[in-house]
Design a protein around this motif. Structure first.
Motif, PDB file in Angstrom:
ATOM      1  N   GLU A 182       0.831  -1.203   0.000  1.00  0.00           N
ATOM      2  CA  GLU A 182       0.000   0.000   0.000  1.00  0.00           C
ATOM      3  C   GLU A 182       0.869   1.258   0.000  1.00  0.00           C
ATOM      4  OE1 GLU A 182      -3.890  -1.688   2.405  1.00  0.00           O
ATOM      5  OE2 GLU A 182      -2.125  -1.052   3.542  1.00  0.00           O
ATOM      6  N   LEU A 183       1.924   1.254   0.813  1.00  0.00           N
ATOM      7  CA  LEU A 183       2.819   2.403   0.863  1.00  0.00           C
ATOM      8  C   LEU A 183       3.525   2.602  -0.474  1.00  0.00           C
ATOM      9  CD1 LEU A 183       3.917   4.693   2.544  1.00  0.00           C
ATOM     10  CD2 LEU A 183       5.694   3.143   3.380  1.00  0.00           C
ATOM     11  N   ALA A 184       3.912   1.507  -1.106  1.00  0.00           N
ATOM     12  CA  ALA A 184       4.543   1.604  -2.433  1.00  0.00           C
ATOM     13  C   ALA A 184       3.579   2.218  -3.441  1.00  0.00           C
ATOM     14  CB  ALA A 184       5.010   0.226  -2.906  1.00  0.00           C
ATOM     15  N   ALA A 185       2.303   1.859  -3.355  1.00  0.00           N
ATOM     16  CA  ALA A 185       1.299   2.418  -4.268  1.00  0.00           C
ATOM     17  C   ALA A 185       1.137   3.922  -4.029  1.00  0.00           C
ATOM     18  CB  ALA A 185      -0.039   1.696  -4.096  1.00  0.00           C
ATOM     19  N   VAL A 186       1.134   4.339  -2.759  1.00  0.00           N
ATOM     20  CA  VAL A 186       1.040   5.764  -2.441  1.00  0.00           C
ATOM     21  C   VAL A 186       2.267   6.496  -2.977  1.00  0.00           C
ATOM     22  CG1 VAL A 186       1.040   7.479  -0.569  1.00  0.00           C
ATOM     23  CG2 VAL A 186      -0.448   5.471  -0.421  1.00  0.00           C
ATOM     24  N   ASP A 187       3.448   5.924  -2.742  1.00  0.00           N
ATOM     25  CA  ASP A 187       4.676   6.558  -3.224  1.00  0.00           C
ATOM     26  C   ASP A 187       4.719   6.620  -4.750  1.00  0.00           C
ATOM     27  OD1 ASP A 187       5.689   7.205  -0.739  1.00  0.00           O
ATOM     28  OD2 ASP A 187       6.907   5.384  -0.577  1.00  0.00           O
ATOM     29  N   ASP A 188       4.286   5.555  -5.415  1.00  0.00           N
ATOM     30  CA  ASP A 188       4.237   5.566  -6.879  1.00  0.00           C
ATOM     31  C   ASP A 188       3.336   6.689  -7.383  1.00  0.00           C
ATOM     32  OD1 ASP A 188       5.954   3.398  -6.961  1.00  0.00           O
ATOM     33  OD2 ASP A 188       4.382   1.936  -7.443  1.00  0.00           O
ATOM     34  N   PHE A 189       2.150   6.810  -6.761  1.00  0.00           N
ATOM     35  CA  PHE A 189       1.224   7.881  -7.124  1.00  0.00           C
ATOM     36  C   PHE A 189       1.876   9.240  -6.889  1.00  0.00           C
ATOM     37  CE2 PHE A 189      -1.942  11.029  -5.905  1.00  0.00           C
ATOM     38  CZ  PHE A 189      -2.836  10.970  -6.958  1.00  0.00           C
ATOM     39  N   ALA A 242       0.418  14.908   1.093  1.00  0.00           N
ATOM     40  CA  ALA A 242      -0.287  15.535  -0.030  1.00  0.00           C
ATOM     41  C   ALA A 242      -0.860  14.471  -0.954  1.00  0.00           C
ATOM     42  CB  ALA A 242       0.656  16.463  -0.802  1.00  0.00           C
ATOM     43  N   ALA A 243      -0.090  13.415  -1.187  1.00  0.00           N
ATOM     44  CA  ALA A 243      -0.570  12.326  -2.039  1.00  0.00           C
ATOM     45  C   ALA A 243      -1.779  11.636  -1.419  1.00  0.00           C
ATOM     46  CB  ALA A 243       0.552  11.319  -2.294  1.00  0.00           C
ATOM     47  N   VAL A 244      -1.720  11.384  -0.126  1.00  0.00           N
ATOM     48  CA  VAL A 244      -2.839  10.718   0.551  1.00  0.00           C
ATOM     49  C   VAL A 244      -4.084  11.609   0.522  1.00  0.00           C
ATOM     50  CG1 VAL A 244      -3.679   9.904   2.791  1.00  0.00           C
ATOM     51  CG2 VAL A 244      -1.412   9.229   1.985  1.00  0.00           C
ATOM     52  N   ARG A 245      -3.925  12.905   0.757  1.00  0.00           N
ATOM     53  CA  ARG A 245      -5.077  13.820   0.683  1.00  0.00           C
ATOM     54  C   ARG A 245      -5.699  13.800  -0.710  1.00  0.00           C
ATOM     55  NH1 ARG A 245      -1.865  16.926   4.172  1.00  0.00           N
ATOM     56  NH2 ARG A 245      -0.952  18.074   2.435  1.00  0.00           N
ATOM     57  N   GLU A 246      -4.862  13.805  -1.756  1.00  0.00           N
ATOM     58  CA  GLU A 246      -5.380  13.787  -3.121  1.00  0.00           C
ATOM     59  C   GLU A 246      -6.082  12.459  -3.417  1.00  0.00           C
ATOM     60  OE1 GLU A 246      -6.549  15.173  -6.693  1.00  0.00           O
ATOM     61  OE2 GLU A 246      -5.615  16.327  -5.095  1.00  0.00           O
ATOM     62  N   LEU A 247      -5.507  11.355  -2.958  1.00  0.00           N
ATOM     63  CA  LEU A 247      -6.143  10.049  -3.156  1.00  0.00           C
ATOM     64  C   LEU A 247      -7.479   9.965  -2.428  1.00  0.00           C
ATOM     65  CD1 LEU A 247      -2.961   7.841  -2.895  1.00  0.00           C
ATOM     66  CD2 LEU A 247      -4.450   8.045  -4.912  1.00  0.00           C
ATOM     67  N   LEU A 248      -7.542  10.496  -1.214  1.00  0.00           N
ATOM     68  CA  LEU A 248      -8.817  10.518  -0.478  1.00  0.00           C
ATOM     69  C   LEU A 248      -9.852  11.359  -1.212  1.00  0.00           C
ATOM     70  CD1 LEU A 248      -7.594  10.876   3.212  1.00  0.00           C
ATOM     71  CD2 LEU A 248      -8.893   8.966   2.234  1.00  0.00           C
ATOM     72  N   LYS A 249      -9.438  12.530  -1.665  1.00  0.00           N
ATOM     73  CA  LYS A 249     -10.348  13.419  -2.397  1.00  0.00           C
ATOM     74  C   LYS A 249     -10.866  12.732  -3.663  1.00  0.00           C
ATOM     75  CE  LYS A 249      -9.642  17.551  -4.922  1.00  0.00           C
ATOM     76  NZ  LYS A 249      -8.805  18.736  -5.117  1.00  0.00           N
ATOM     77  N   SER A 250      -9.954  12.097  -4.399  1.00  0.00           N
ATOM     78  CA  SER A 250     -10.342  11.403  -5.633  1.00  0.00           C
ATOM     79  C   SER A 250     -11.245  10.212  -5.346  1.00  0.00           C
ATOM     80  CB  SER A 250      -9.097  10.921  -6.379  1.00  0.00           C
ATOM     81  OG  SER A 250      -8.308  11.997  -6.769  1.00  0.00           O
ATOM     82  N   GLY A 251     -10.911   9.459  -4.314  1.00  0.00           N
ATOM     83  CA  GLY A 251     -11.727   8.298  -3.949  1.00  0.00           C
ATOM     84  C   GLY A 251     -13.124   8.688  -3.518  1.00  0.00           C
ATOM     85  N   LEU A 252     -13.236   9.733  -2.716  1.00  0.00           N
ATOM     86  CA  LEU A 252     -14.555  10.194  -2.279  1.00  0.00           C
ATOM     87  C   LEU A 252     -15.372  10.694  -3.469  1.00  0.00           C
ATOM     88  CD1 LEU A 252     -13.595  12.014   1.031  1.00  0.00           C
ATOM     89  CD2 LEU A 252     -14.949   9.917   0.804  1.00  0.00           C
ATOM     90  N   ALA A 253     -14.731  11.425  -4.366  1.00  0.00           N
ATOM     91  CA  ALA A 253     -15.437  11.912  -5.553  1.00  0.00           C
ATOM     92  C   ALA A 253     -15.890  10.748  -6.430  1.00  0.00           C
ATOM     93  CB  ALA A 253     -14.541  12.859  -6.343  1.00  0.00           C
TER      94      ALA A 253
END
Length: 82
Positions: free
Chosen positions: A17-24, A35-46
């Motif tokens: 999971e951490l590798a996926a976050v870092d890749d993103f 910042a990456a986690v915030r963007e992923l959360l925002k995208s996932g919620l949308a």
């Protein structure tokens, strides 16, 4: 979104999971993991049609069943039984 971040959220991730976050993060040239986690959360919620506006209660997201006394343990939707 308000840039004041007064709440801390600690999350444990697997190596994958951490590798996926870092890749993103690196693919999108983001400055930090946070910042990456915030963007992923925002995208996932949308993606699931949730408008995460201030003041919305967690019960509105359908994660837990709510009864008159709060969260219920016998909620068939979340797999809890009892």
């Amino acid at each position: 979104m308000n840039d004041l971040r007064a709440e801390r959220l600690q999350v444990m991730l697997s190596r994958e999971e951490l590798a996926a976050v870092d890749d993103f993060r690196f693919k999108h040239r983001m400055p930090t993991r946070a910042a990456a986690v915030r963007e992923l959360l925002k995208s996932g919620l949308a993606a699931v049609g949730v408008d995460a506006i201030p003041g919305v209660k967690s019960s509105s997201f359908g994660v837990f069943g709510r009864g008159p006394e709060g969260h219920t343990q016998n909620d068939p939707e979340n797999g809890a039984g009892g």
